[in-house]
Design an enzyme around this catalytic site. Structure first.
Site, PDB file in Angstrom:
ATOM      1  N   SER A  87     -10.384  -5.193  10.634  1.00  0.00           N
ATOM      2  CA  SER A  87     -10.808  -3.915  10.057  1.00  0.00           C
ATOM      3  C   SER A  87     -11.359  -4.061   8.647  1.00  0.00           C
ATOM      4  O   SER A  87     -11.878  -3.082   8.083  1.00  0.00           O
ATOM      5  CB  SER A  87      -9.641  -2.917  10.051  1.00  0.00           C
ATOM      6  OG  SER A  87      -8.595  -3.358   9.199  1.00  0.00           O
ATOM      7  N   LYS A 106      -5.122   4.787   5.452  1.00  0.00           N
ATOM      8  CA  LYS A 106      -5.936   4.022   4.513  1.00  0.00           C
ATOM      9  C   LYS A 106      -6.596   4.929   3.482  1.00  0.00           C
ATOM     10  O   LYS A 106      -6.583   4.636   2.272  1.00  0.00           O
ATOM     11  CB  LYS A 106      -6.994   3.224   5.284  1.00  0.00           C
ATOM     12  CG  LYS A 106      -6.413   2.145   6.184  1.00  0.00           C
ATOM     13  CD  LYS A 106      -7.496   1.461   7.006  1.00  0.00           C
ATOM     14  CE  LYS A 106      -6.925   0.353   7.876  1.00  0.00           C
ATOM     15  NZ  LYS A 106      -7.962  -0.314   8.697  1.00  0.00           N
TER      16      LYS A 106
END
Length: 793
Positions: A653, A696
């Site tokens: 990611s 995040k």
């Protein structure tokens, strides 16, 4: 294409507009949700399939109600089918006492049979001694005994007279007959006065007398044995007359039951053989069991004729549903208990104890898969019981030890049970992979989905379940409170379009909010109470998150949220701690230089990077070569790392962040530090979906907020992740106020343009990019590297 800015309305929890607060319907269960639909169909099929092996494994994620919802569904299914199970009893096996026999009785009959047997023994304890001691019943035996004694005395008197005629005096003593020689005067002679001739004459005269005595003794013994047999026969007849109507009543009461009629017949005979058990002492009866019982045998009539009611279903009106939380061998298959008799361990059939398989026989047994797997040996025995269709009771803890004399070895009980294992997916696939026979014994998989579409139907059922939970606490939830809980469920699903099946998490929030309402003496759970519960839960679990942010605030972990830098990007990571997940920024740096090594993954070289992260690095190399090496080869070296990473790095990611850092370093392009980025990338440069997006974003937002929001900060993420925006309200408010920004991108080019403010550029027919573009500057750097390498050659 350019990056797409996301408005606040598309960033927060989805809105569920309910016309009114839904009512609490007790008929609604988690199995009415579409996430459980597949599992429900599998359960109903498996329960209806009576063929061998169609047991069920319920698979579901943690907190998805896989146990509570499954149990409720099974209990409702069983209740709709009024099939009460049979009772099972263990009775004494009179012929082979060490192998007690099980008998099946209709549900509820076992208790009545036990009580009737207890009453029978109690009555016989009074009736048998009274009947035997009754003078009228024993008069004939006593008269016969007196007649035999008179005949004996007459024969002895005749023999004495005969002996006197032979000069011998015959006296009867307690030690037996004593013979003495007589003189001519009729008086006994002393032994020392006898000559040898006298002794010989005395011996010759005694021979026929001794023969006569022997014949008398033999006749007496035969007559006494005949008298004893007559006494025993009389007693048996007396007892048989006493016992017969009572056992006949039991036979009529329990007629037609498999094997029980034969046992009652054996019972009648055994009582006649053990009359002494009903007397005050063995001396009071001429027959029956008078010695100590054999090892392992009951030592009283109450024990010998006891009914061990192993499975009592008198109060069970429907098919049983049994949950065994701790499936040890003894808890599942039953056990033998012991008592201490005169300092010695002893047991008998009355001390056999049932296990969960006995209680569930004729119904459903629910077991937790992890508990079965963690209990040594149980899985193999469970398979054996399911395969053979019978449950045996063995003393596993005595394996290898000295056998206990007379310990019962109960005959197995026929087993008809549907076994339902419940567990997380890892347990299902562990059983499937480790035991090739598993699929033959558990042919039905009931798979609970981890989430479901946020349709109106699912939202309505979910809302009703919420009201059910609130009702358990004497509360109800307002429409807004229910809406927030539904939105929170979408957050747990990490998808605005879906609801998480982890309803137990919602139950926890409702319970905590209800307690907060109780403290304020109100009856309705409002939106504010739910929000307080959610925030309090996060606060309790966020100690490590707070410590991580403190390290960033103190610059112990270096993260820039303003300005520009070359070869330095704010990546985003997620940490999952079991009870809490949170995101935080991580500095990704790249240094490029003349060389031919390509991309060097420092984390992988030091053992901190996982295989998926390394795969992402290879993909970056493929993308760069495909972009710049179509006309001629390129050569460069680039080291890439997560700075201040002292643990592991896994996943791809951060590929977008790593690629942007490489572009920045190759082109000597300053990139914005007020932005963070997350996303995977493929060899075509397309941004790919990643997980944990909301964590995040919130992690970087917190870092920026604690330093002061500038109005330019924000996060870049893949366009495919837009549906995963389920952010906390404080982040949404900042986006709405223009203090924080969210961008979605389709390609790495759109992302690097946001970071640099420059266009990526498009290659001409000659493969060259415009010099004033990002790719043009990178291409120039690569050219210079090639030139430097050529000079070295």
């Amino acid at each position: 294409m350019t990056a797409k800015q996301i408005p606040a309305s598309k960033a927060g929890l989805p809105s569920f507009r309910l016309a009114k607060a839904p009512a609490s319907r007790q008929s609604v269960t988690a199995f009415d949700l579409s996430s459980h639909e597949r599992a429900r169909a599998a359960l109903d099929f498996g329960l209806g399939a009576n063929d061998p092996g169609f047991n069920i494994f319920v698979v579901g994620d943690d907190r998805a109600g896989r146990m509570t919802a499954t149990r409720a569904h099974l209990e409702a299914w069983a209740a709709a089918r009024r099939q009460p199970p049979n009772d099972w009893v263990y009775l004494n096996n009179f012929r082979r006492p060490h192998k007690p026999k099980p008998y099946r009785l209709p549900g509820g009959s076992g208790r009545r049979f036990r009580d009737l047997m207890q009453t029978l023994v109690k009555d016989l304890r009074e009736l048998i001694p009274a009947a035997i001691k009754d003078p009228g019943s024993t008069e004939a035996i006593r008269a016969e005994g007196m007649r035999l004694n008179a005949d004996l005395q007459r024969e002895i008197d005749d023999l004495r007279e005969q002996a006197r005629t032979q000069g011998i005096d015959l006296k009867m003593t307690p030690q037996g007959p004593v013979a003495t020689p007589l003189g001519e005067d009729g008086n006994p002679r002393k032994p020392e006065d006898l000559t040898a001739e006298d002794r010989n004459a005395f011996a010759a005269a005694m021979a026929p007398i001794e023969a006569a005595l022997t014949a008398i003794n033999q006749r007496v013994m035969a007559q006494q044995e005949q008298l004893r047999a007559s006494a025993i026969g009389a007693q048996r007849q007396i007892v048989a007359t006493t016992v017969a109507p009572r056992i006949d009543y039991l036979s009529t009461e329990f007629t037609g039951l498999e094997g029980l009629g034969r046992w009652l017949t054996e019972l009648r005979e055994d009582i006649l053989d053990n009359i002494a058990l009903f007397m005050d002492g063995p001396a009071e009866t001429a027959g029956g069991h008078a010695g100590p019982p054999a090892p392992g045998q009951p030592n009283s009539a109450e024990q010998r004729y006891a009914v061990n009611l192993l499975s009592d279903n008198a109060d069970q009106k429907t098919m049983p549903v049994v949950v065994e939380a701790r499936p040890t061998y003894e808890n599942l298959f039953g056990s033998m208990e012991y008592r201490v008799d005169n300092g010695v361990l002893a047991t008998d059939f009355t001390m056999i104890r049932a296990g969960a398989l006995h209680r569930a026989n004729g119904g459903i047994l629910i077991l937790r898969a992890d508990a079965v797997a963690s209990t040594p040996g149980v899985w193999e025995y469970l398979k054996g019981a399911v395969r053979d269709g019978e449950v045996r009771i063995e003393e596993q803890y005595r394996t290898g030890s000295m056998p206990l004399t007379g310990a019962p070895k109960p005959k197995p009980i026929p087993l008809n049970v549907k076994v339902v294992l419940v567990g997380a997916p890892r347990w299902y696939y562990s059983f499937l992979s480790m035991d090739p026979e598993f699929s033959g014994y558990f042919k039905v998989k009931a798979d609970i989905d981890s989430d479901m579409p946020a349709t109106a139907a699912n939202a309505r059922v979910f809302a009703e379940l919420i009201q059910q939970e609130a009702a358990k606490h004497g509360r109800s939830c307002s429409t807004d409170a229910v809406g927030l809980l539904l939105g929170q469920s979408s957050r747990w699903a990490s998808d605005r379009r879906r609801l998480a099946a982890s309803f137990e998490l919602v139950e926890d929030i409702v319970a905590e909010a209800s307690h907060r309402v109780a403290d304020r003496k109100k009856s309705v759970v409002e939106l504010s109470h739910v929000r307080e519960a959610i925030d309090a839960r996060r606060y309790r679990n966020a100690r490590i998150e707070d410590r991580s942010q403190e390290m960033i605030a103190d610059n112990a972990v270096m993260i820039a949220t303003s300005g520009e830098a070359v070869g330095q990007i704010n990546g985003l990571t997620v940490r999952q701690l079991g009870d809490h997940s949170f995101g935080s920024p991580a500095r990704v740096t790249a240094r490029t230089y003349v060389g031919e090594q390509g991309i060097i993954n420092i984390d992988r070289l030091t053992g901190h990077g996982g295989p998926i992260q390394q795969k992402g690095m290879f993909i970056l190399g493929g993308y760069l070569h495909g972009l710049f090496s179509r006309k001629r080869p390129i050569s460069f070296s680039a080291t890439v790392t997560f700075e201040q990473n002292y643990g592991g790095v896994e996943g791809d990611s951060a590929s977008l962040a790593e690629l942007c850092a490489i572009f920045s370093s190759l082109g000597d392009l300053p990139v914005r530090q007020d932005l963070a980025i997350t996303g995977s990338v493929n060899q075509l440069g397309e941004a790919q979906v990643i997980g944990g997006l909301h964590h995040k974003i919130e992690g970087f937002f917190r870092t920026c907020e604690e330093r002061g929001l500038t109005g330019s900060q924000g996060v870049i993420f893949p366009r495919a992740n837009e549906a995963n925006l389920v952010l906390r309200q404080d982040v949404v408010d900042a986006v709405d106020a223009g203090k924080f920004h969210l961008w979605s991108v389709r390609t790495v080019g759109e992302a690097i343009e946001l970071f640099t403010g420059l266009k990526c550029g498009k290659a001409g027919k000659n493969g060259r990019f415009p010099e004033d573009t990002v790719f043009g500057k990178v291409q120039q750097a690569l050219d210079s590297f090639d030139t430097a390498l050529d000079r070295e050659c």
